[in-house]
Design a protein around this motif. Structure first.
Motif, mmCIF file in Angstrom:
data_model
loop_
_atom_site.group_PDB
_atom_site.id
_atom_site.type_symbol
_atom_site.label_atom_id
_atom_site.label_comp_id
_atom_site.label_asym_id
_atom_site.label_seq_id
_atom_site.Cartn_x
_atom_site.Cartn_y
_atom_site.Cartn_z
ATOM 1 N N PRO A 1 0.825 -1.220 0.000
ATOM 2 C CA PRO A 1 0.000 0.000 0.000
ATOM 3 C C PRO A 1 0.853 1.262 0.000
ATOM 4 O O PRO A 1 1.883 1.333 0.683
ATOM 5 N N ASP A 2 0.404 2.261 -0.751
ATOM 6 C CA ASP A 2 1.121 3.533 -0.829
ATOM 7 C C ASP A 2 0.845 4.424 0.381
ATOM 8 O O ASP A 2 1.636 5.319 0.690
ATOM 9 N N SER B 1 -4.926 5.488 7.967
ATOM 10 C CA SER B 1 -5.464 6.800 8.341
ATOM 11 C C SER B 1 -5.451 7.763 7.161
ATOM 12 O O SER B 1 -6.447 8.456 6.899
ATOM 13 N N GLY B 2 -4.336 7.817 6.445
ATOM 14 C CA GLY B 2 -4.264 8.689 5.276
ATOM 15 C C GLY B 2 -5.212 8.250 4.181
ATOM 16 O O GLY B 2 -5.841 9.088 3.514
ATOM 17 N N TRP B 3 -5.316 6.930 3.991
ATOM 18 C CA TRP B 3 -6.199 6.382 2.962
ATOM 19 C C TRP B 3 -7.654 6.714 3.271
ATOM 20 O O TRP B 3 -8.387 7.206 2.410
ATOM 21 N N ARG C 1 -6.228 5.740 -7.460
ATOM 22 C CA ARG C 1 -4.867 6.282 -7.375
ATOM 23 C C ARG C 1 -4.250 6.112 -5.996
ATOM 24 O O ARG C 1 -3.030 6.068 -5.862
ATOM 25 N N VAL C 2 -5.092 6.011 -4.966
ATOM 26 C CA VAL C 2 -4.542 5.914 -3.607
ATOM 27 C C VAL C 2 -4.717 4.521 -3.011
ATOM 28 O O VAL C 2 -4.497 4.334 -1.810
ATOM 29 N N SER C 3 -5.095 3.525 -3.844
ATOM 30 C CA SER C 3 -5.432 2.200 -3.307
ATOM 31 C C SER C 3 -4.548 1.075 -3.816
ATOM 32 O O SER C 3 -4.871 -0.101 -3.622
ATOM 33 N N ALA D 1 -13.636 2.482 -9.198
ATOM 34 C CA ALA D 1 -12.289 2.447 -8.621
ATOM 35 C C ALA D 1 -11.637 1.089 -8.818
ATOM 36 O O ALA D 1 -10.454 0.999 -9.170
ATOM 37 N N LEU D 2 -12.383 0.021 -8.606
ATOM 38 C CA LEU D 2 -11.831 -1.318 -8.771
ATOM 39 C C LEU D 2 -11.464 -1.583 -10.222
ATOM 40 O O LEU D 2 -10.399 -2.157 -10.514
#
Length: 532
Positions: A109-110, A114-116, A372-374, A192-193
């Motif tokens: 994970p990037d 908490s940020g996600w 983009r964040v997942s 998203a998926l």
């Protein structure tokens, strides 16, 4: 089209044919115009803005009529599609496909949880929670789906007897959660998926057309793909413009309530321009430095306001109401989600059909942002978190704010909240609590910050789509879309107010509903090749 079942690496191999789609070719003013999506969508939206401003009176009549026609004639389409998205996502959790990791078996994970979660929540709901957090529960309780306790009790024997206020309150909260729970987040999860799967696992550009490779093959690089991406740009831009318009209306109403600033059209326009400028600076700072930091600040402010209302309001009722509202939601869900059920036309068309169209129009923006964040999450982890965590937060938010307003009406006999306009209900509720000047100011700040997070993250997404899937397009192009979002919101406010904003969200969300339905099939085909 080649059979996708014959070779698990098919998409990665054939992608080389479309490789030139992500080559940057800088044109005039530093814009990447090699992809016709940018030129067509940009010119079309520019013409729309000019036409709306020139023919303002005609637009003011046409937009609401368009919204009413679409929601009345096709409400069953929106509701049926919404149910399909929820069932599809839940089914994936319990299949072997759930163990597939987005980005490959070794992907990490990037972002932390908490940020996600902060970015998921801020991008996914944003201004809507501030606008509807008080107004929707109190409206459903007093004048909408619940109507009166007798009609509410006839829906299902969940709470109280006919004529019981608790029954109306339960149905009002259930109806609100229905609009902010599993259904909208399932729409976001589908997009998203699909984007994450075909970009991170198949090596395709991070753009909507890539999701349809199993269906269209190499045609995704031609006009079929261009049309899909153009639809995505229209849906995203007008969905965002609707949210920005709501934000401008509520922030202006808050400034009037707290500081006495007149709620004129000029003030709304100046507000949109100023916040668009802040959003532009955030876009220039990038995802990690700009959007992520603002999202986290937003979450802290929202949490502080929520905790304050929770503890100075009817704390015991709110805590018990959280669980009873969830129970009511689950109990009433089959009837609320029934496209041909007993809900009156105002609730089904004016609320649910509009909401589903709005969420669908937001889905390219929110879906791509979530994708983009997942990277690095498993499909099962991804769906559970995207569906359940934000849904529970929305339930908590609506219970705290809406439940407090309903308590004020039932126990204290206060009618100022229910009598106020939608954009003023939050501030009328806060006026009845301690430190109202401070909390109302925080409410205004939250509306503005949500405004910024929606605008800047939306601009990054539109830029990615119009530049052929590049996550870091030319800076002038990102600025162009950020500014254009503000201009579209201004044009629609001038040309018809909130009715015009809602009409464009519905009209772009309707065709994109079918895009999402086809996307479900493509996800299934893409996951099948991953497991071989």
């Amino acid at each position: 089209m080649t059979d996708t079942d014959s070779d698990p690496n098919l998409i990665q191999t054939d992608y080389e044919i479309g490789q030139d789609n992500i080559v940057t070719r800088i044109g005039p003013f530093g814009l990447d115009i090699h992809n016709p999506v940018f030129l067509i969508s940009g010119l079309s939206i520019f013409a729309f803005v000019i036409g709306t401003l020139i023919f303002k009176d005609a637009a003011a009549d046409a937009f609401p009529a368009l919204r009413d026609w679409l929601t009345a004639r096709f409400d069953w389409v929106f509701l049926t599609a919404g149910n399909i998205f929820v069932i599809f996502c839940i089914a994936l959790i319990f299949t072997p496909y759930g163990s597939i990791r987005l980005g490959g078996p070794d992907a990490e994970p990037d972002y932390s949880y908490s940020g996600w979660f902060a970015m998921l929540f801020a991008a996914g709901m944003g201004i809507g929670l501030m606008f509807y957090g008080v107004s929707e529960p109190i409206t459903h309780y007093s004048t909408s789906v619940a109507g009166d306790a007798g009609s509410a009790a006839s829906w299902a024997p969940l709470a109280g007897a006919p004529g019981d206020q608790a029954t109306s309150a339960a149905l009002g909260m259930a109806a609100t959660i229905f609009h902010w729970g599993l259904h909208p987040w399932a729409m976001y999860a589908v997009v998203a998926l699909a984007l994450a799967l075909f970009s991170y696992n198949k090596g395709l550009p991070l753009t909507i057309r890539s999701c349809f490779y199993p269906l269209l093959g190499e045609k995704v690089w031609g006009w079929w793909g261009h049309v899909i991406d153009i639809l995505a740009v229209f849906a995203t831009l007008f969905g965002l413009a609707t949210s920005l318009g709501f934000g401008a209306e509520q922030a202006t109403a808050g400034l009037q309530a707290v500081f006495g600033l007149p709620a004129t059209e000029t003030v709304k326009i100046v507000l949109i321009l100023c916040i668009t400028g802040v959003a532009t600076m955030s876009v220039l700072a990038g995802l990690d430095s700009g959007v992520k930091r603002i999202s986290e600040i937003n979450m802290i402010l929202a949490a502080l306001l929520l905790i304050f209302v929770l503890f100075v309001g009817p704390t015991g009722e709110i805590i018990s109401g959280f669980f009873s509202s969830l129970l009511a939601y689950l109990g009433y869900l089959p009837e609320l989600a029934n496209p041909f059920g007993r809900a009156d036309d105002n609730f089904r068309d004016g609320w649910t059909a509009f909401y589903w169209a709005w969420w669908i129009s937001w889905s390219p923006f929110v879906g791509m942002f979530i994708a983009r964040v997942s990277r690095g999450r498993t499909v099962r982890e991804f769906i559970i978190c995207v569906l359940l965590i934000p849904s529970l937060v929305c339930v908590l938010w609506m219970t705290v704010f809406g439940g407090t307003a309903i308590h004020q009406m039932i126990n204290d006999g206060v009618t100022s909240v229910s009598d106020a306009a939608l954009e003023l209900k939050l501030f009328r509720m806060l006026e009845l609590l301690p430190l109202s000047s401070i909390t109302s100011f925080i409410g205004i700040v939250l509306v503005i910050v949500f405004f910024v997070t929606s605008s800047d993250s939306g601009s990054l997404v539109i830029d990615t789509v119009t530049s052929g899937g590049k996550t870091e397009g030319p800076v002038p192009q990102r600025v162009f879309w950020c500014v254009f979002e503000g201009l579209v919101a201004i044009a629609l406010l001038i040309g018809g107010g909130l009715g015009a904003l809602q009409a464009m969200a519905v009209s772009t969300g309707f065709p994109f509903t079918f895009v999402l339905l086809a996307m479900c099939w493509c996800i299934f085909q893409g996951l099948r090749t991953e497991t071989r």
